[in-house]
Design a protein around this motif. Structure first.
Motif, mmCIF file in Angstrom:
data_model
loop_
_atom_site.group_PDB
_atom_site.id
_atom_site.type_symbol
_atom_site.label_atom_id
_atom_site.label_comp_id
_atom_site.label_asym_id
_atom_site.label_seq_id
_atom_site.Cartn_x
_atom_site.Cartn_y
_atom_site.Cartn_z
ATOM 1 N N SER A 168 0.844 -1.515 0.245
ATOM 2 C CA SER A 168 0.165 0.083 -0.243
ATOM 3 C C SER A 168 1.370 1.456 0.346
ATOM 4 O O SER A 168 1.426 1.439 0.553
ATOM 5 C CB SER A 168 -1.174 -0.510 1.524
ATOM 6 O OG SER A 168 -1.076 1.198 1.540
ATOM 7 N N ASP B 243 -4.371 3.370 -1.865
ATOM 8 C CA ASP B 243 -5.496 3.636 -0.442
ATOM 9 C C ASP B 243 -6.130 5.435 -1.208
ATOM 10 O O ASP B 243 -5.437 6.196 -1.091
ATOM 11 C CB ASP B 243 -5.430 3.365 0.192
ATOM 12 C CG ASP B 243 -4.963 1.977 1.015
ATOM 13 O OD1 ASP B 243 -5.774 1.460 0.798
ATOM 14 O OD2 ASP B 243 -4.057 1.896 1.499
ATOM 15 N N GLY C 218 -8.721 4.355 6.924
ATOM 16 C CA GLY C 218 -8.493 5.181 7.410
ATOM 17 C C GLY C 218 -6.487 5.800 7.485
ATOM 18 O O GLY C 218 -6.655 6.408 6.659
ATOM 19 N N GLY D 72 -0.672 1.011 9.485
ATOM 20 C CA GLY D 72 0.092 1.286 10.497
ATOM 21 C C GLY D 72 -0.782 0.994 12.299
ATOM 22 O O GLY D 72 0.025 0.761 12.979
ATOM 23 N N ASP E 179 -7.131 -6.381 4.483
ATOM 24 C CA ASP E 179 -5.787 -5.229 4.614
ATOM 25 C C ASP E 179 -6.026 -5.219 5.492
ATOM 26 O O ASP E 179 -6.611 -4.542 6.136
ATOM 27 C CB ASP E 179 -6.507 -4.439 2.754
ATOM 28 C CG ASP E 179 -6.006 -2.146 3.472
ATOM 29 O OD1 ASP E 179 -5.409 -2.358 3.920
ATOM 30 O OD2 ASP E 179 -6.748 -1.936 3.165
ATOM 31 N N GLY F 286 1.001 -2.121 3.962
ATOM 32 C CA GLY F 286 1.526 -0.784 4.434
ATOM 33 C C GLY F 286 2.970 -0.511 5.482
ATOM 34 O O GLY F 286 4.115 -0.590 4.296
ATOM 35 N N SER F 287 2.761 -0.637 6.247
ATOM 36 C CA SER F 287 3.935 -0.566 7.183
ATOM 37 C C SER F 287 4.753 -1.309 6.945
ATOM 38 O O SER F 287 5.985 -1.102 7.115
ATOM 39 C CB SER F 287 3.223 -0.178 8.142
ATOM 40 O OG SER F 287 2.371 -0.926 8.736
HETATM 41 C C1 DX5 Z 1 -6.397 1.255 5.656
HETATM 42 C C2 DX5 Z 1 -5.875 1.058 4.219
HETATM 43 C C3 DX5 Z 1 -4.941 0.098 4.629
HETATM 44 C C4 DX5 Z 1 -3.717 0.634 5.305
HETATM 45 C C5 DX5 Z 1 -3.004 -1.144 5.479
HETATM 46 O O1 DX5 Z 1 -6.690 2.013 5.424
HETATM 47 O O2 DX5 Z 1 -6.812 0.419 3.422
HETATM 48 O O3 DX5 Z 1 -4.813 -0.291 2.884
HETATM 49 O O4 DX5 Z 1 -2.021 0.874 4.050
HETATM 50 O O5 DX5 Z 1 -1.735 -0.030 5.867
HETATM 51 P P1 DX5 Z 1 -0.840 -1.025 7.436
HETATM 52 O O6 DX5 Z 1 -0.451 -1.887 6.234
HETATM 53 O O7 DX5 Z 1 0.309 -0.405 7.389
HETATM 54 O O8 DX5 Z 1 -1.882 -1.881 8.125
#
Ligand code: DX5
Ligand code: ZN
Length: 213
Positions: free
Chosen positions: A7, A32, A139, A142, A172, A194-195
């Motif tokens: 992400s 996102d 939203g 992390g 996700d 993402g993170s």
């Molecule tokens: C949250 C997003 C995710 C987010 C995940 O609303 O839909 O895609 O980027 O981030 P991590 O992997 O850091 O939980």
């Protein structure tokens, strides 16, 4: 092998092209999109998707966390999204939203918040290329995984398999190399991280580990 979709929410937005290059070991790119209404945060729109499209030939999935998503489906498809995912909670006419995505030439996904029962997929599941199961409240990047969502993911996977569908399950939120196998065991085919990828000391190694989950 899991499909891994970093992400870009956790990327450095001031140099998105290079950041996308840095995750070239991945299978997809996850975008996102947040509107400050459906979720508290505001992120990016079709212009940014259009700008990053030439930087990658990877499958780009756009996760629309926006109210009344039908208004923007064509814009994201025209900007180069391969798959567009709308939230069941944000669409008044989910079947219409799915048809709008397909008419725009993209693959169609529906996302479910952690508290949303899978019964909202009744009567639309056969139409879907992907079901996105949120394992955090949407939203922000992390956040910590909400483990209570796993049984729902298992039930959706069983239903997809029983119907013989090729619909993918995308998980996700809160996915890291150390817990990724919990998500694939619960039925996920696609792991968004993402993170877990962008903050890793070695992004390629993190992606490879997630793919093995
Ligand atoms: C949250 C997003 C995710 C987010 C995940 O609303 O839909 O895609 O980027 O981030 P991590 O992997 O850091 O939980
Ligand atoms: Zn997402």
């Amino acid at each position: 092998m899991a499909i891994v979709a970093p992400s870009i929410l956790s990327a450095d937005f001031s140099r998105l092209g290079e950041e996308i290059d840095s995750v070239s070991a991945a299978d997809w790119v996850h975008v996102d999109v947040m509107d400050g209404r459906f979720v508290p945060n505001i992120t990016i729109g079709p212009l940014v998707v259009r700008a990053i499209r030439p930087h990658t030939d990877k499958f780009m999935d756009c996760h629309l966390m926006i109210e009344d998503p039908d208004r923007y489906v064509a814009d994201f498809a025209n900007a180069g999204a391969d798959l567009i995912c709308v939230h069941a909670e944000a669409s008044h006419h989910l079947d219409r939203s799915i048809q709008a995505i397909k008419q725009a030439g993209a693959q169609a996904g529906v996302a479910l918040n952690p508290h949303t029962p899978e019964s909202v997929l009744d009567y639309v599941l056969e139409e879907l290329d992907l079901v996105l199961v949120m394992t955090v409240n949407p939203g922000f990047g992390g956040q910590s995984l909400i483990e209570r969502v796993f049984p729902k993911m298992e039930r959706i996977r069983k239903r997809i398999d029983a119907l013989g569908l090729s619909t993918l399950i995308q998980a996700d939120g809160g996915i890291k190399t150390h817990n990724a196998s919990d998500f694939t065991s619960a039925g996920a085919h696609v792991l968004v991280s993402g993170s877990g990828v962008f903050n890793a000391p070695d992004r390629t190694a993190a992606i490879r580990a997630l793919q093995q989950a």
